[in-house]
Design an enzyme around this catalytic site. Structure first.
Site, short mmCIF file in Angstrom:
data_model
loop_
_atom_site.label_atom_id
_atom_site.label_comp_id
_atom_site.label_asym_id
_atom_site.label_seq_id
_atom_site.Cartn_x
_atom_site.Cartn_y
_atom_site.Cartn_z
N TYR A 95 -53.17 41.20 105.41
CA TYR A 95 -52.37 41.49 106.60
C TYR A 95 -50.93 41.86 106.30
O TYR A 95 -50.15 42.11 107.21
CB TYR A 95 -52.47 40.32 107.58
CG TYR A 95 -53.93 40.00 107.84
CD1 TYR A 95 -54.68 40.79 108.71
CD2 TYR A 95 -54.58 38.99 107.13
CE1 TYR A 95 -56.03 40.56 108.89
CE2 TYR A 95 -55.93 38.75 107.30
CZ TYR A 95 -56.65 39.54 108.18
OH TYR A 95 -57.99 39.32 108.35
N HIS B 268 -66.79 36.00 107.90
CA HIS B 268 -66.84 34.80 108.76
C HIS B 268 -68.01 34.83 109.75
O HIS B 268 -68.32 33.82 110.37
CB HIS B 268 -65.54 34.66 109.55
CG HIS B 268 -64.33 34.53 108.68
ND1 HIS B 268 -64.22 33.53 107.74
CD2 HIS B 268 -63.19 35.26 108.60
CE1 HIS B 268 -63.05 33.66 107.11
NE2 HIS B 268 -62.42 34.71 107.61
N HIS C 167 -59.37 33.28 102.93
CA HIS C 167 -60.13 32.41 103.85
C HIS C 167 -61.52 32.15 103.30
O HIS C 167 -62.08 32.99 102.59
CB HIS C 167 -60.27 33.08 105.23
CG HIS C 167 -58.96 33.34 105.90
ND1 HIS C 167 -58.33 34.56 105.86
CD2 HIS C 167 -58.17 32.51 106.63
CE1 HIS C 167 -57.19 34.49 106.54
NE2 HIS C 167 -57.07 33.26 107.01
N ASP D 277 -60.99 36.68 99.13
CA ASP D 277 -60.17 36.58 100.35
C ASP D 277 -59.59 35.16 100.42
O ASP D 277 -60.16 34.23 99.89
CB ASP D 277 -61.08 36.85 101.56
CG ASP D 277 -60.33 36.96 102.87
OD1 ASP D 277 -60.13 38.09 103.33
OD2 ASP D 277 -59.94 35.91 103.43
ZN LIG Z 1 -59.00 36.43 105.12
#
Ligand SMILES: [Zn+2]
Ligand SMILES: *[C@@H]1O[C@H](CO)[C@@H](O)[C@H](O)[C@H]1NC(C)=O
Length: 596
Positions: free
Chosen positions: A275, A110, A144, A142
Site C-alpha cells: 500500500y 484472505h 498479513h 505478504d
Molecule cells: Zn497484506
C-alpha cells in the site's frame, strides 16, 4: 482498494525497460468450475448477484464479512484476477515461459471457502494450486497472514504453505489464534503449514533472510515442490502503512532468486497487498527483474536477526521438528564430517580470514588464507598457509604455475573491466589447477567468497544441501562478497543436479559475479556449470531424505561455534546461545595467525 497499485507497478515496469522484456500472457475470465475448486457453490451464487445489487443491498451483503467492500464491478474483476493467475500457471507448466508474475486485483489470500475477507473475494492462489494438480509450495511473503490459503490446505500434504506475518501476539489483524507458529497443519497435512509470526514491527532484511535460511529453504528442499507460488504482497516492505516493516525493496530480488532454485525454476508470483506506492513499484520491479534472470543487487549490512525474530524462528523450528528431517539434530561431542565447509571469520572491515576445513576419512586438512581488500590498492598484508599431510602430492608444479598465471590474468581483466559481468558475459575457466595456488589468487580480487568442493565424500545430497542452505549461504550473505569463486576438484562425487543447485544459489551473491573453476578430469561438469552460469534453472533434486546424523551433528556444532561471529547463522533466541570455550579458542588461534 487503491486501483493505482496496479498502474504504478505496471508503469514502473515499463520505465525500467522490464515490461518489454516480458512475454504478456492474455487474460481470461475464470469459469464457475474453476472458482468452485476453492469455494462453495452457495458463496459463488451469492457473489454473482452483487453486480445487480443497489448500493444499500451491497452494503448489507458486505457486512456479513470482515474488512471487505463490494463494488458492483468486483465480481467481474475477481474473475479476471483468477483467470490471469490460471493463464500464468498454464504458461509455466507447459514451458511457454519459465516463470512469471500476475499483477492482479482484487487480491486473494484472505478469501475463504464461503467468505470474502480482507479485500479478497476469491482466493486466486488457492484456486491456482488446486488447478495445477501438482506438489505445490506456496510462499506468502505478504505482511498479513493468508489465513484463507491456510484453511484451504490445512489437511493436504501436497501443498506446503508458508507465511510470515505481522502478528504481535495476536494483536494484529486478522487476530487469529490459528496464525501462530503452532498451527502446523492437520491430520495428513501435519507439518505442511508453516506460520512465522512477527511479534514486533520493524523487521529488516536480515530477519527475512534468516527465516529463509533456517526455516523455509531447508523444509522446501526436503519437500521438493513441482511448482512454486508466491503470494507476493509487498506490504512487508519498508514504508508500508499496514506492515511497518523495514525490509528494503531489493530484498525481494534475493527472496525470488532463492525460490527460483526450487521446482526447476517454475515460479508463479501473484500480487497480493502493498500500500505504499513507491515501495510497491520498486519491489515489483526487483521481483520481475530477478525472474528475468538479472543478477540481484548487492546486499549490504546484513547481520543477525533481532531477538524477537530469533524467538519466532526457534518456535517454528521446534514446532516443525517432528515433521522434517532437516530440523532434527543432536549436538554431541562427536566431530566428524565428510564434506567441506567453508568457514569465514571476520577480522576487521578490510580483511577476512578464509578457513577451509576438509574432512574426510577422519583426516583434517586446513588452510588459512588471509587477504586484505586490495581492490584498487597494491597492499597485500599477509598470507599464511597450513597444510597437513600430503594433500597436494602428485600435482605437477609446472602445470600449477601455468594455471596460476591464467587465473591471475583473468582477475586482471576483471579489474580493468575488460570482462564485464554486468553484460551477462560470464566467464568459465577450465584449466588444471592446484587448490593451494587457487587460494593464493584470491587476494587479487577484493571481498571474495571461495567455495571449494573437495574430492570424495559429497555423495550425500541431503547433507550437502543442508550445509549449503544453513551454513554457507548465511555466512556468504553476511560477508557480502564482490566475487564468488567456485572450485570443483576431481572426483568430487557431487552429482550434476546438486552442483547446478550450488552454482545457482551462490549467484544471488556478488551481483552474480561468479567464477567457476573445474579441475582437469571434471569435463563432465562443464555443460552443467555453463548452463547454470548462463541462468538456466537448476533441476530439482527430488525429495531429500534425512542427512546422515553425524553430518548433522558436525554442522550443528560448527554453526554453534560460528554464530557469535556471524549473526545470520543464529536460529534460536538468546537463552539458547551459549558462548562456548571453543569459540574463544578459535578466535585466539586466528589472532595468533594474524600476529605471526
Ligand atoms: Zn497484506
Ligand atoms: C513510502 O515508503 C518510503 C520508503 O520506501 C517512504 O519514504 C515514504 O514516506 C512512504 N510513503 C508513504 C505515503 O507512506
Amino acid at each position: 482498494k487503491v486501483p493505482e497499485r496496479l498502474t504504478v507497478s505496471h508503469t514502473a515496469l515499463q520505465e525500467e525497460g522490464l515490461a518489454e522484456r516480458c512475454v504478456s500472457v492474455p487474460i481470461r475470465q475464470a469459469t464457475d468450475a474453476e472458482i468452485l475448486l476453492a469455494h462453495s457453490e452457495e458463496y459463488l451464487e451469492a457473489v454473482k448477484k452483487t453486480p445487480h445489487m443497489s448500493l444499500d443491498e451491497l452494503r448489507t451483503f458486505t457486512q456479513q464479512y470482515g474488512d471487505v467492500y463490494f463494488h458492483p464491478n468486483i465480481y467481474h474483476c475477481a474473475k479476471l484476477a483468477i483467470g490471469a493467475t490460471l493463464q500464468l500457471v498454464d504458461s509455466v507448466m507447459t514451458g511457454k515461459v519459465r516463470n512469471g508474475m500476475a499483477l492482479v486485483r482484487p487480491p486473494g489470500h484472505h478469501s475463504q471457502r464461503s467468505a470474502a475477507n480482507g479485500f479478497c473475494v476469491f482466493n486466486n492462489v488457492a484456486i491456482a494450486a488446486h488447478y495445477a494438480k501438482k506438489q505445490v509450495l506456496i510462499v506468502d511473503w505478504d505482511v498479513h497472514h493468508g489465513q484463507g490459503v491456510q484453511f484451504a490446505f490445512e489437511d493436504d500434504p501436497s501443498v506446503l504453505y508458508f507465511s510470515w506475518h505481522r502478528y504481535e501476539h495476536q494483536g494484529f489483524w486478522p487476530n487469529l489464534r490459528e496464525s501462530d507458529y503452532d498451527s502446523v497443519g492437520k491430520e495428513k497435512g501435519s507439518g505442511f503449514n508453516i506460520n512465522v509470526p512477527w511479534n514486533k514491527v520493524g523487521m529488516e532484511n536480515s530477519d527475512y533472510l534468516s527465516v529463509f535460511f533456517h526455516v523455509l529453504l531447508p523444509i522446501a528442499y526436503e519437500f521438493s515442490p513441482d511448482l512454486v507460488f508466491v503470494c507476493a504482497g509487498f506490504d512487508s516492505a519498508i514504508g508500508d502503512p499496514e506492515g511497518h516493516m523495514c525490509a528494503t525493496p531489493d530484498i525481494f530480488a534475493h527472496l525470488t532468486h532463492l525460490l527460483k532454485s526450487l521446482a526447476g525454476g517454475k515460479l508463479c508470483a501473484v500480487l497480493e497487498g502493498g500500500y505504499n506506492l513507491t515501495s510497491l513499484a520498486q519491489s515489483v520491479c526487483q521481483t520481475v527483474q530477478t525472474l528475468l534472470g538479472d543478477p540481484a543487487p548487492q546486499t549490504s549490512e546484513l547481520n543477525g536477526p533481532c531477538e524477537s525474530a530469533l524467538e519466532s524462528i526457534q518456535c517454528v523450528r521446534s514446532a516443525h521438528k517432528p515433521y522434517w528431517a532437516c530440523l532434527k539434530h543432536t549436538a554431541t561431542r562427536k566431530w566428524r564430517s565428510v564434506f567441506c565447509i567453508v568457514q569465514l571469520l571476520k577480522y576487521d572491515h578490510s580483511s577476512c580470514l578464509i578457513n577451509l576445513y576438509f574432512y574426510f576419512d577422519h583426516y583434517e586438512y586446513t588452510w588459512y588464507l588471509l587477504y586484505s581488500n586490495v581492490f584498487g590498492e597494491a597492499s597485500i598484508t599477509l598470507s599464511y598457509f597450513i597444510t597437513r599431510d600430503n594433500f597436494f602430492e602428485g600435482s605437477a608444479e609446472e602445470d600449477a604455475l601455468m594455471s596460476l598465471c591464467s587465473v591471475i590474468a583473468l582477475f586482471e581483466k576483471m579489474k580493468k573491466q575488460e570482462v564485464n559481468f554486468m553484460e551477462e558475459m560470464y566467464v568459465m575457466f577450465y584449466l588444471t589447477f592446484n587448490a593451494q595456488h587457487l587460494l593464493c589468487t584470491v587476494y587479487y580480487y577484493s571481498q571474495c567468497v571461495c567455495v571449494c568442493v573437495p574430492p570424495q565424500g559429497c555423495s550425500d545430497v541431503a547433507g550437502l544441501m543442508q550445509a549449503v542452505l544453513c551454513l554457507l549461504l548465511p555466512l556468504a550473505y553476511e560477508y557480502d562478497p564482490g566475487l564468488v569463486l567456485l572450485a570443483r576438484g576431481p572426483g568430487s562425487g557431487v552429482g550434476k543436479a546438486a552442483w547446478a543447485q550450488i552454482t545457482s544459489l551462490l549467484q544471488g551473491l556478488a551481483q552474480g559475479h561468479t567464477l567457476a573453476l573445474l579441475q582437469e578430469g571434471e569435463e563432465e561438469a562443464v555443460g552443467t556449470t555453463a548452463a547454470s552460469l548462463l541462468g538456466d534453472p537448476a533441476p530439482s533434486l527430488g525429495p531429500l531424505g534425512a542427512p546422515l546424523p553425524e553430518d548433522m551433528e558436525a554442522m550443528e556444532r560448527l554453526r554453534q561455534r560460528l554464530q557469535t561471529h556471524w549473526g545470520l547463522l543464529q536460529n534460536a533466541g538468546e537463552q539458547m546461545i551459549t558462548a562456548s570455550k571453543e569459540t574463544y579458542s578459535v578466535t585466539q588461534m586466528d589472532n595468533n595467525i594474524l600476529e605471526n
